[in-house]
Scaffold this active site. Structure first.
Site, PDB file in Angstrom:
ATOM      1  N   GLU A 163       0.848  -1.216   0.000  1.00  0.00           N
ATOM      2  CA  GLU A 163       0.000   0.000   0.000  1.00  0.00           C
ATOM      3  C   GLU A 163       0.869   1.246   0.000  1.00  0.00           C
ATOM      4  O   GLU A 163       0.614   2.197  -0.745  1.00  0.00           O
ATOM      5  CB  GLU A 163      -0.921   0.022   1.228  1.00  0.00           C
ATOM      6  CG  GLU A 163      -1.923  -1.112   1.337  1.00  0.00           C
ATOM      7  CD  GLU A 163      -2.957  -1.136   0.205  1.00  0.00           C
ATOM      8  OE1 GLU A 163      -3.025  -0.177  -0.582  1.00  0.00           O
ATOM      9  OE2 GLU A 163      -3.685  -2.146   0.115  1.00  0.00           O
TER      10      GLU A 163
ATOM     11  N   ASN B 107       1.105   3.846  -3.141  1.00  0.00           N
ATOM     12  CA  ASN B 107       0.737   5.263  -2.998  1.00  0.00           C
ATOM     13  C   ASN B 107       1.809   6.157  -3.609  1.00  0.00           C
ATOM     14  O   ASN B 107       1.494   7.133  -4.293  1.00  0.00           O
ATOM     15  CB  ASN B 107       0.553   5.632  -1.523  1.00  0.00           C
ATOM     16  CG  ASN B 107      -0.840   5.314  -1.023  1.00  0.00           C
ATOM     17  OD1 ASN B 107      -1.763   5.100  -1.798  1.00  0.00           O
ATOM     18  ND2 ASN B 107      -1.005   5.290   0.285  1.00  0.00           N
TER      19      ASN B 107
ATOM     20  N   ARG C 208      -9.090   3.283  -8.417  1.00  0.00           N
ATOM     21  CA  ARG C 208      -8.460   3.218  -7.111  1.00  0.00           C
ATOM     22  C   ARG C 208      -9.559   3.101  -6.062  1.00  0.00           C
ATOM     23  O   ARG C 208     -10.531   3.847  -6.089  1.00  0.00           O
ATOM     24  CB  ARG C 208      -7.620   4.480  -6.850  1.00  0.00           C
ATOM     25  CG  ARG C 208      -6.606   4.808  -7.926  1.00  0.00           C
ATOM     26  CD  ARG C 208      -5.512   3.775  -8.052  1.00  0.00           C
ATOM     27  NE  ARG C 208      -4.842   3.556  -6.777  1.00  0.00           N
ATOM     28  CZ  ARG C 208      -4.215   2.422  -6.454  1.00  0.00           C
ATOM     29  NH1 ARG C 208      -4.196   1.422  -7.291  1.00  0.00           N
ATOM     30  NH2 ARG C 208      -3.627   2.307  -5.282  1.00  0.00           N
TER      31      ARG C 208
END
Lengths: 141, 103
Positions: A48, A52, A108
């Protein structure tokens, strides 16, 4: 506190390196004797955080780098730091909201930061125009 | 590992293999959407039996396909997520939107 082991890596913020980051995480943790669920949780945290950076950090410029550091101390606390040198997060509070995303091109889910919050024992997020730094901690031993 | 897609009896079954992350999701999404547009299935099964890893990008892929099935009126189910993937799905409340079956 003395570190039992640590890892430092720098790589381009491109999507191929999301898997690379997870592989390094697995390689770092396998000898430690974590459970399968712990390994899955930490790989998710790393994925994650790196994703990002890949998706958001350099969206307004040529892709830069991601720095990832991992350390395990004598108390069995794992610290993972992922930082980029990109555009920063405009509104951190808003970014923490489940399902919120600034991405308009793909699908997303907007769950990246909420997942990091759920899967770590603690995390700190610092972001400004010089980039974003995420420090996640999890007790694994 | 490649995604495998088959269509039989009105059901489109997508076997998601390996790591379903941001890198993998965009090409998989295009593949599924192309098949859905061509075959117009009554049911979409996303089989997670061979899914080794999924993060929020995989969630986005699943939720995006759910949105597509809402538009077409098709049924959608998720099949055999691992313990780790189930944890992620439940964190996002996906089980409230999509049936999850274990066989």
């Amino acid at each position: 506190m003395k570190k039992r082991n640590y890892l430092k890596a720098v790589f381009p913020a491109v999507s191929e390196n999301e898997a690379l980051a997870r592989l390094m995480t697995a390689g770092f943790l396998m000898p430690v004797g974590v459970t399968a669920q712990q390994l899955a949780d930490i790989k998710t945290l790393v994925s994650e955080a790196v994703t990002n950076a890949v998706v958001h950090a350099y969206r307004d410029r040529e892709a830069g780098e991601v720095k990832m550091e991992m350390s395990l101390n004598e108390k069995g606390i794992l610290t993972v730091t992922v930082r980029d040198f990109g555009c920063g997060i405009g509104d951190v509070e808003q970014a923490m909201e489940p399902f919120f995303t600034t991405d308009r091109e793909g699908e997303r889910s907007g769950m990246g930061l909420p997942i990091i919050q759920a899967f770590s024992d603690s995390f700190k997020l610092r972001s400004d125009a010089r980039g974003t730094k995420l420090v996640m901690k999890k007790k694994i031993l | 590992m490649k995604t495998e897609i088959r269509f039989e009896g009105g059901t489109l079954t997508v076997l998601l293999c390996g790591d379903i992350d941001h890198h993998a999701a965009s090409s998989i999404r295009r593949e599924i959407d192309r098949e859905m547009a061509e075959k117009m299935p009554r049911k979409l099964v996303m089989d997670l039996t061979k899914t080794d890893f999924m993060d929020s990008s995989g969630l986005g892929l699943i939720l995006g396909r759910k949105q597509k099935t809402l538009e077409t009126g098709a049924e959608m189910i998720l099949k055999n997520p691992s313990e780790a993937v189930t944890k992620l799905l439940r964190l996002a409340g996906v089980q409230k939107l999509i049936s999850i079956v274990y066989e």
